[in-house]
Design a protein around this motif. Structure first.
Motif, mmCIF file in Angstrom:
data_model
loop_
_atom_site.group_PDB
_atom_site.id
_atom_site.type_symbol
_atom_site.label_atom_id
_atom_site.label_comp_id
_atom_site.label_asym_id
_atom_site.label_seq_id
_atom_site.Cartn_x
_atom_site.Cartn_y
_atom_site.Cartn_z
ATOM 1 N N ALA A 1 0.868 -1.165 -0.173
ATOM 2 C CA ALA A 1 0.425 0.055 -0.040
ATOM 3 C C ALA A 1 0.977 0.989 0.158
ATOM 4 O O ALA A 1 1.722 1.276 0.389
ATOM 5 C CB ALA A 1 -0.689 -0.471 1.385
ATOM 6 N N VAL A 2 0.843 1.981 -0.281
ATOM 7 C CA VAL A 2 0.464 3.300 -0.627
ATOM 8 C C VAL A 2 0.372 4.188 -0.577
ATOM 9 O O VAL A 2 -1.037 4.971 -0.300
ATOM 10 C CB VAL A 2 1.303 4.208 -1.784
ATOM 11 C CG1 VAL A 2 2.182 5.497 -1.691
ATOM 12 C CG2 VAL A 2 2.657 2.902 -2.229
ATOM 13 N N ARG A 3 0.531 4.931 1.099
ATOM 14 C CA ARG A 3 -0.458 6.022 2.262
ATOM 15 C C ARG A 3 0.354 7.455 2.084
ATOM 16 O O ARG A 3 1.241 8.272 2.745
ATOM 17 C CB ARG A 3 -0.339 5.596 3.356
ATOM 18 C CG ARG A 3 -1.047 3.847 3.753
ATOM 19 C CD ARG A 3 -1.917 3.504 4.348
ATOM 20 N NE ARG A 3 -2.761 2.767 4.767
ATOM 21 C CZ ARG A 3 -1.651 1.381 5.527
ATOM 22 N NH1 ARG A 3 -0.801 2.151 6.117
ATOM 23 N NH2 ARG A 3 -2.506 0.291 4.883
ATOM 24 N N PRO A 4 0.204 7.898 0.985
ATOM 25 C CA PRO A 4 0.892 9.432 0.641
ATOM 26 C C PRO A 4 -0.025 10.451 1.297
ATOM 27 O O PRO A 4 0.559 11.948 1.313
ATOM 28 C CB PRO A 4 0.534 9.782 -0.948
ATOM 29 C CG PRO A 4 -0.554 9.228 -1.272
ATOM 30 C CD PRO A 4 -1.258 7.886 -0.090
ATOM 31 N N ALA A 5 -0.117 10.711 2.841
ATOM 32 C CA ALA A 5 -1.250 11.897 2.988
ATOM 33 C C ALA A 5 -0.207 13.142 3.516
ATOM 34 O O ALA A 5 -0.396 13.455 3.365
ATOM 35 C CB ALA A 5 -2.313 10.940 4.420
ATOM 36 N N ARG A 6 0.874 11.817 3.806
ATOM 37 C CA ARG A 6 2.197 12.998 4.945
ATOM 38 C C ARG A 6 2.600 13.828 3.647
ATOM 39 O O ARG A 6 2.590 14.773 3.605
ATOM 40 C CB ARG A 6 3.086 12.300 5.229
ATOM 41 C CG ARG A 6 4.377 12.993 6.252
ATOM 42 C CD ARG A 6 4.629 12.973 7.280
ATOM 43 N NE ARG A 6 5.488 14.193 8.147
ATOM 44 C CZ ARG A 6 6.462 13.167 8.811
ATOM 45 N NH1 ARG A 6 6.955 11.598 8.641
ATOM 46 N NH2 ARG A 6 7.484 14.381 9.103
ATOM 47 N N LEU A 7 3.169 12.728 2.362
ATOM 48 C CA LEU A 7 3.508 13.525 1.606
ATOM 49 C C LEU A 7 2.831 14.589 0.778
ATOM 50 O O LEU A 7 3.265 15.744 0.440
ATOM 51 C CB LEU A 7 3.606 12.390 0.056
ATOM 52 C CG LEU A 7 4.588 12.248 0.518
ATOM 53 C CD1 LEU A 7 4.854 10.894 -0.915
ATOM 54 C CD2 LEU A 7 6.153 12.935 -0.315
ATOM 55 N N LEU A 8 1.185 14.439 1.092
ATOM 56 C CA LEU A 8 0.715 15.886 0.517
ATOM 57 C C LEU A 8 0.414 17.123 1.085
ATOM 58 O O LEU A 8 0.580 17.783 0.749
ATOM 59 C CB LEU A 8 -1.105 15.135 0.165
ATOM 60 C CG LEU A 8 -1.044 14.037 -0.706
ATOM 61 C CD1 LEU A 8 -1.710 13.156 -1.228
ATOM 62 C CD2 LEU A 8 -1.020 14.327 -2.903
ATOM 63 N N ASP A 9 0.971 16.758 2.638
ATOM 64 C CA ASP A 9 0.661 17.319 3.036
ATOM 65 C C ASP A 9 1.926 18.293 3.121
ATOM 66 O O ASP A 9 2.125 19.655 2.842
ATOM 67 C CB ASP A 9 0.833 16.974 5.133
ATOM 68 C CG ASP A 9 -0.071 16.939 5.370
ATOM 69 O OD1 ASP A 9 -1.051 17.078 5.019
ATOM 70 O OD2 ASP A 9 -0.417 16.062 6.511
ATOM 71 N N VAL A 10 3.397 17.890 2.428
ATOM 72 C CA VAL A 10 4.539 18.904 2.467
ATOM 73 C C VAL A 10 3.927 19.274 1.146
ATOM 74 O O VAL A 10 4.853 20.148 0.873
ATOM 75 C CB VAL A 10 5.421 17.576 2.194
ATOM 76 C CG1 VAL A 10 6.306 18.157 2.242
ATOM 77 C CG2 VAL A 10 6.060 16.685 3.108
ATOM 78 N N LEU A 11 3.645 18.995 -0.337
ATOM 79 C CA LEU A 11 3.598 18.947 -1.124
ATOM 80 C C LEU A 11 2.747 20.552 -0.894
ATOM 81 O O LEU A 11 3.245 21.430 -1.508
ATOM 82 C CB LEU A 11 2.729 18.873 -2.079
ATOM 83 C CG LEU A 11 3.373 17.284 -2.823
ATOM 84 C CD1 LEU A 11 2.674 16.397 -3.594
ATOM 85 C CD2 LEU A 11 4.444 18.423 -3.743
ATOM 86 N N GLY A 12 1.394 20.672 -0.408
ATOM 87 C CA GLY A 12 0.275 21.173 -0.219
ATOM 88 C C GLY A 12 0.973 22.592 1.177
ATOM 89 O O GLY A 12 0.729 23.701 0.405
ATOM 90 N N ARG A 13 2.250 22.201 1.355
ATOM 91 C CA ARG A 13 2.679 23.246 2.021
ATOM 92 C C ARG A 13 3.758 24.976 1.409
ATOM 93 O O ARG A 13 4.538 24.972 1.758
ATOM 94 C CB ARG A 13 3.934 23.393 3.347
ATOM 95 C CG ARG A 13 2.669 22.735 4.786
ATOM 96 C CD ARG A 13 2.991 22.609 5.964
ATOM 97 N NE ARG A 13 4.567 21.710 5.971
ATOM 98 C CZ ARG A 13 4.266 20.466 5.815
ATOM 99 N NH1 ARG A 13 3.004 19.930 6.600
ATOM 100 N NH2 ARG A 13 5.186 19.970 6.303
ATOM 101 N N GLY A 14 4.277 23.619 0.343
ATOM 102 C CA GLY A 14 4.876 24.679 -1.510
ATOM 103 C C GLY A 14 6.396 23.987 -0.468
ATOM 104 O O GLY A 14 7.068 24.416 -1.565
ATOM 105 N N GLU A 15 6.099 22.787 -0.731
ATOM 106 C CA GLU A 15 7.427 22.133 0.145
ATOM 107 C C GLU A 15 7.620 21.020 -0.870
ATOM 108 O O GLU A 15 7.084 20.541 -1.354
ATOM 109 C CB GLU A 15 8.216 21.710 1.047
ATOM 110 C CG GLU A 15 7.997 22.712 2.227
ATOM 111 C CD GLU A 15 7.424 22.163 4.317
ATOM 112 O OE1 GLU A 15 7.752 22.737 4.592
ATOM 113 O OE2 GLU A 15 7.545 21.029 4.059
ATOM 114 N N VAL A 16 8.963 20.954 -1.446
ATOM 115 C CA VAL A 16 9.781 19.899 -1.813
ATOM 116 C C VAL A 16 10.331 18.531 -1.573
ATOM 117 O O VAL A 16 10.943 18.750 -0.454
ATOM 118 C CB VAL A 16 10.982 20.376 -2.858
ATOM 119 C CG1 VAL A 16 11.546 18.959 -3.616
ATOM 120 C CG2 VAL A 16 10.575 21.513 -3.487
#
Ligand code: ASP
Ligand code: MG
Length: 389
Positions: A115-130
């Motif tokens: 499984a891939v659970r990208p919730a945290r990644l999406l948070d990071v992206l949402g803040r404009g971070e790489v």
């Protein structure tokens, strides 16, 4: 603006100078307006060096501890790259495979992602971070650190591309894309502009080492466009797309000198094949009672020890030509065969199906076979007899 994944291989981050070059390349993609997600490999030969440290202490190190050990390689590069990006004013954040949400089974050393659970990644992206993600690793359902098998950073990149619905996934390395044959074997080989993922998968299965088979398979299954590009240098690389491209016919030729021919006994053939697969062998082809098997990823055991119904006949070598629909193009097949025979090569067996045509040759003649088939089917030159008119 597109969301893209950039995966950097070990040679691209082998030292701080190259790592800085990678940071510049990420900045460039941001300037072009892309939302970038980065996946990194370990620096240079770090993984191999860490494994050999463990081997000095034990002939058979515990697999859980090995995963703890080698997962560090990618964590070094992710943190250093994040530091280099922050120095350039880019808000970067490194994440381990576990933090990035890659959940795997419990098979240490060659875990499969479940499984891939990208919730945290999406948070990071949402803040404009790489986000800078450590490739090649995940976390098991038992909450242990796992790794995905050698070369597994490509798999990380492709799975994240699918989970994040990225426009494409760049696999950045020290080679400029996919070539019509290995340029070290065939000097007339040329870079391919584009290739379908089906063709790329057939090429990887035929033995082309530039492509990591599992990652290409995930990309094909999930419809993720790949771009194989050189990290440094002007080359345009190769696009690996969901659709096939004109012209149809042979696009590339590869060889595999490390296959093993195995004979199936009369009883429990399905059980024997299943046992081979479970031991990590990859079945490349079946001809009646005979199997062509890639044993490079087997977990230690030898083929004959895996199941009583299996007899090893010996090593063998196969040339594979790949192109959309090639297996149905009879004139191409005949010309491939003629070119080999006219060059004086001995064909042990041959066949065609789907996107491939293949010829089993004498091991010592494999490279020559690749060159001959490439010349006639990819470059379109006449066979010697055709040339005589
Ligand atoms: N560092 C790991 C290896 O060398 C994974 C990778 O590079 O993709 O196999
Ligand atoms: Mg590596």
């Amino acid at each position: 603006m597109a969301r893209i994944i950039q995966k950097y291989g070990g040679s691209s981050v082998a030292d701080l100078e190259r790592l800085a070059g990678v940071a510049d390349r990420v900045c460039q993609a941001r300037r072009e307006g892309h939302e970038v997600v980065v996946v990194v490999s370990a620096m240079g030969n770090t993984t191999t060096e860490l494994l050999s440290l463990a081997k000095e202490l034990s002939a058979a190190p515990d697999r859980r501890e090995l995963d703890m050990l080698v997962s560090v390689g990618e964590r070094i590069s992710m943190a250093l790259l994040a530091i280099a990006l922050r120095e350039r004013g880019i808000p970067a954040r490194s994440l381990t495979g576990s933090q990035a949400g890659l959940v795997t089974d419990e098979s240490h050393g060659d875990a499969r992602v479940v499984a891939v659970r990208p919730a945290r990644l999406l948070d990071v992206l949402g803040r404009g971070e790489v986000p800078i993600i450590a490739g090649f690793q995940g976390v098991s359902r038992e909450r242990e650190v796992t790794t995905l098998g050698r070369g597994g950073s490509d798999t990380t990149a492709v799975l994240l591309a699918a989970a994040l619905d990225a426009a494409w996934c760049e696999l950045c390395s020290d080679v400029d894309g996919i070539w019509s044959a290995d340029p070290r074997v065939v000097s007339a080989a040329k870079r391919l502009e584009a290739l379908s993922l089906d063709e790329a998968l057939s090429l990887a299965r035929g033995g082309a080492r530039v492509l990591f088979e599992d990652a290409v398979q995930y990309a094909r299954d999930q419809g993720v466009e790949l771009r194989a590009v050189a990290t440094f240098g002007p080359g345009a690389g190769t696009r690996l797309t969901v659709q096939a491209h004109e012209p149809l016919g042979a696009k590339a030729v590869t060889g595999d000198a490390q296959l093993v021919k195995v004979r199936l006994g009369a009883l429990d053939r399905d059980g024997a094949i299943e046992a081979l697969r479970a031991a990590g062998a990859r079945l490349r082809r079946r001809r009646g009672e005979r199997l062509y098997v890639d044993v490079r990823h087997m977990h230690g055991a030898s083929v004959s020890a895996v199941h009583r119904g299996l007899t090893v006949e010996g090593p063998c070598a196969v040339v594979t030509a790949v192109g959309s629909g090639l297996g149905q193009r009879l004139s191409d097949l005949e010309r491939g065969t003629a070119s080999l025979l006219e060059a004086g090569l001995w064909i042990v067996d041959q066949g065609a199906e789907g996107d491939v045509a293949w010829w089993e040759l004498d091991r010592g003649q494999l490279d020559q076979g690749v060159e001959v088939v490439h010349r006639v089917l990819v470059l379109g030159q006449p066979t010697p007899l055709e040339a005589q008119g």
